[in-house]
Design an enzyme around this catalytic site. Structure first.
Site, PDB file in Angstrom:
ATOM      1  N   GLU A 188      93.461 -31.356 160.201  1.00 56.50           N
ATOM      2  CA  GLU A 188      92.199 -32.102 160.153  1.00 56.50           C
ATOM      3  C   GLU A 188      91.361 -31.824 158.899  1.00 56.50           C
ATOM      4  O   GLU A 188      90.239 -31.339 158.983  1.00 56.50           O
ATOM      5  CB  GLU A 188      91.373 -31.784 161.402  1.00 56.50           C
ATOM      6  CG  GLU A 188      92.099 -32.180 162.676  1.00 56.50           C
ATOM      7  CD  GLU A 188      91.375 -31.727 163.949  1.00 56.50           C
ATOM      8  OE1 GLU A 188      90.156 -31.509 163.910  1.00 56.50           O
ATOM      9  OE2 GLU A 188      92.055 -31.606 164.986  1.00 56.50           O
ATOM     10  N   HIS A 190      94.600 -38.251 170.534  1.00 59.74           N
ATOM     11  CA  HIS A 190      93.617 -38.058 171.602  1.00 59.74           C
ATOM     12  C   HIS A 190      92.975 -39.422 171.831  1.00 59.74           C
ATOM     13  O   HIS A 190      92.331 -39.974 170.942  1.00 59.74           O
ATOM     14  CB  HIS A 190      92.552 -37.045 171.177  1.00 59.74           C
ATOM     15  CG  HIS A 190      93.111 -35.671 170.971  1.00 59.74           C
ATOM     16  ND1 HIS A 190      93.540 -34.887 172.019  1.00 59.74           N
ATOM     17  CD2 HIS A 190      93.333 -34.952 169.843  1.00 59.74           C
ATOM     18  CE1 HIS A 190      94.001 -33.733 171.539  1.00 59.74           C
ATOM     19  NE2 HIS A 190      93.891 -33.757 170.231  1.00 59.74           N
ATOM     20  N   GLU A 230      99.513 -34.150 169.975  1.00 60.52           N
ATOM     21  CA  GLU A 230      98.467 -33.655 170.893  1.00 60.52           C
ATOM     22  C   GLU A 230      98.004 -34.747 171.856  1.00 60.52           C
ATOM     23  O   GLU A 230      96.805 -34.836 172.167  1.00 60.52           O
ATOM     24  CB  GLU A 230      97.250 -33.159 170.104  1.00 60.52           C
ATOM     25  CG  GLU A 230      97.529 -32.129 169.040  1.00 60.52           C
ATOM     26  CD  GLU A 230      96.269 -31.555 168.401  1.00 60.52           C
ATOM     27  OE1 GLU A 230      95.147 -31.838 168.877  1.00 60.52           O
ATOM     28  OE2 GLU A 230      96.408 -30.824 167.414  1.00 60.52           O
TER      29      GLU A 230
END
Ligand code: G3I
Length: 399
Positions: free
Chosen positions: A212, A288, A318
């Site tokens: 990120e 997500h 994820e």
């Protein structure tokens, strides 16, 4: 002298220089080897240098200077061999491993959690235990016990571990921000990557080296690394990772870059540069998401193909899908069915793109989801009962 391009020019120049050195220092009566077309130029150079090196001290010094010159002219060696890109856009149907993030505390305290993890997932990603603020809370003090326990657990169960994550701005310990000089920040970054990766060399083979780094608008996020080193902190981390464990697969992991947006464009730009330098093997699409706003299968496929076209492996790293009551209207059954179709869309996209090699969800059970159990975002509910999404994902990932 005729100009010879690139490396050949360097070797050629040294050969010519060596020949003249040899001529001027040749001992009386010494035979001169005739150049044979069969002898590769490097060997010829070596042979001449060796002969010259047997001569007077003065000529040896000259040869030494020539050797230095030759070394300086040599093009820089690549950091590491670039692994072969994942070729082919049309994927033959195959079995794609299903993984989950794991929390050591639950593994130890909750037998049902351990049983579900062991039964359903073949790959584990430490959810927090490998983050720098946990592994190196103070400079030079490393805490490896939790990661060791997870890696040992995985190996006794025949499961693989994804290394998440070496450098993650948000989870950087405070001491990094107190370092004043950029050179010292770089040294701390390199030392961290080196210490962690070398400890798990051969046991953790895939790493989210940087996590990120980008903002929604595509600019770099501010963090302790970026603020002192600028964008180059990302490349420094990958270079150190490559040098530490050349056999490991290195990933850049990002969220909300799964569709056509500024962050994705910026990520593509970043990863292409890293790839061109032989420092990157793949990208992680975190995924997500939620049932009231999610990337479709075709959007995901498009994104995966874009990264695949850049020569990169792709992994879903994820995934979770919020499905609580206020996320979308409808009965629980309807919401869980919709959730299953969102998971299925992502798994189908992964199945369709040859470069997509793993599919990981962010938690074993709704009970311990990082978002809160009420979001019911995972494949097993709070009582470890399989939700419709589990079967959907399994079917989509199977050969
Ligand atoms: O360890 C303390 C514990 O001692 C304390 O009792 C407890 C009280 O709240 O907090 C615990 O730490 C929390 C930790 O999760 C473990 O539960 C942290 O405050 C909390 O910030 C941390 O959140 C994690 C988050 O990353 C921040 O690193 C989540 O569990 C984890 O799921 C989440 O994972 C990230 C990925 O690494 C990167 N991508 C996004 C993803 C979701 O945010």
């Amino acid at each position: 002298m005729r100009r010879i391009p690139g490396a050949a020019a360097a070797i050629g120049a040294v050969l010519i220089l060596c020949t003249s050195v040899q001529a001027s220092v040749r001992a009386p009566g010494a035979a001169v080897a005739t150049r044979s077309a069969d002898i590769p130029s490097e060997q010829l150079l070596e042979r001449r240098l060796n002969r010259a090196a047997r001569m007077t001290v003065r000529s040896r010094a000259r040869v030494h200077r020539l050797r230095l010159k030759a070394v300086k002219r040599r093009p820089p060696a690549p950091v590491a061999p670039v692994p072969a890109p994942v070729v082919g856009l049309t994927a033959p149907r195959r079995s794609i491993p299903l993984g989950s993030s794991v929390v050591l505390k639950h593994l130890r305290d909750d037998a049902a959690y351990e049983a579900a993890l062991s039964r359903e997932f073949v790959q584990l990603t430490p959810e927090n235990e490998l983050k720098m603020n946990r592994v190196q809370p103070e400079q030079g003090r490393f805490e490896f016990a939790e990661v060791d326990a997870l890696v040992d657990y995985a190996s006794t169960r025949g499961k693989t571990v994804r290394g998440h994550t070496l450098i993650f701005g948000k989870e950087t310990p405070a001491w990094v921000g107190r370092i004043l000089l950029a050179g010292d920040v770089e040294a701390a970054l390199r030392a961290h990557v080196r210490a962690v990766m070398s400890r798990y060399k051969g046991r953790i083979r895939e790493w989210d080296v940087v996590n990120e780094a980008l903002e929604t608008n595509g600019t770099f996020r501010h963090n302790a690394w970026f603020d002192k080193l600028g964008e180059r902190y990302v490349e420094i981390a990958f270079a150190e990772a490559r040098a530490t464990d050349p056999g490991a697969r290195l990933f850049y992991n990002e969220f909300n870059a799964e569709t056509n947006n500024f962050k994705r464009a910026s990520e593509l730009n970043l990863v292409r540069k890293l790839r061109a330098k032989g420092l990157l093997d793949g990208v992680g699409l975190q995924l997500h998401t939620a049932i009231n706003g999610y990337p479709t299968r075709s959007e995901l496929e498009e994104t995966m193909r874009l990264f695949a076209d850049a020569g990169l492996e792709v992994q879903v790293t994820e995934m979770d899908v919020i499905a609580k009551g206020d996320a979308a209207p409808g009965s629980l059954t309807a919401r869980l069915d919709l959730q299953a179709s969102v998971f299925k869309g992502a798994a189908d996209a992964c199945q369709a793109v040859a470069a997509c090699t793993r599919f990981t969800v962010w938690g074993v059970t709704d009970r311990y989801s990082w978002m809160g159990a009420e979001e019911i975002p995972l494949l097993l509910d709070g009582s470890y009962t399989a939700k419709p999404a589990l079967a959907a994902v399994r079917a989509a990932l199977s050969a």
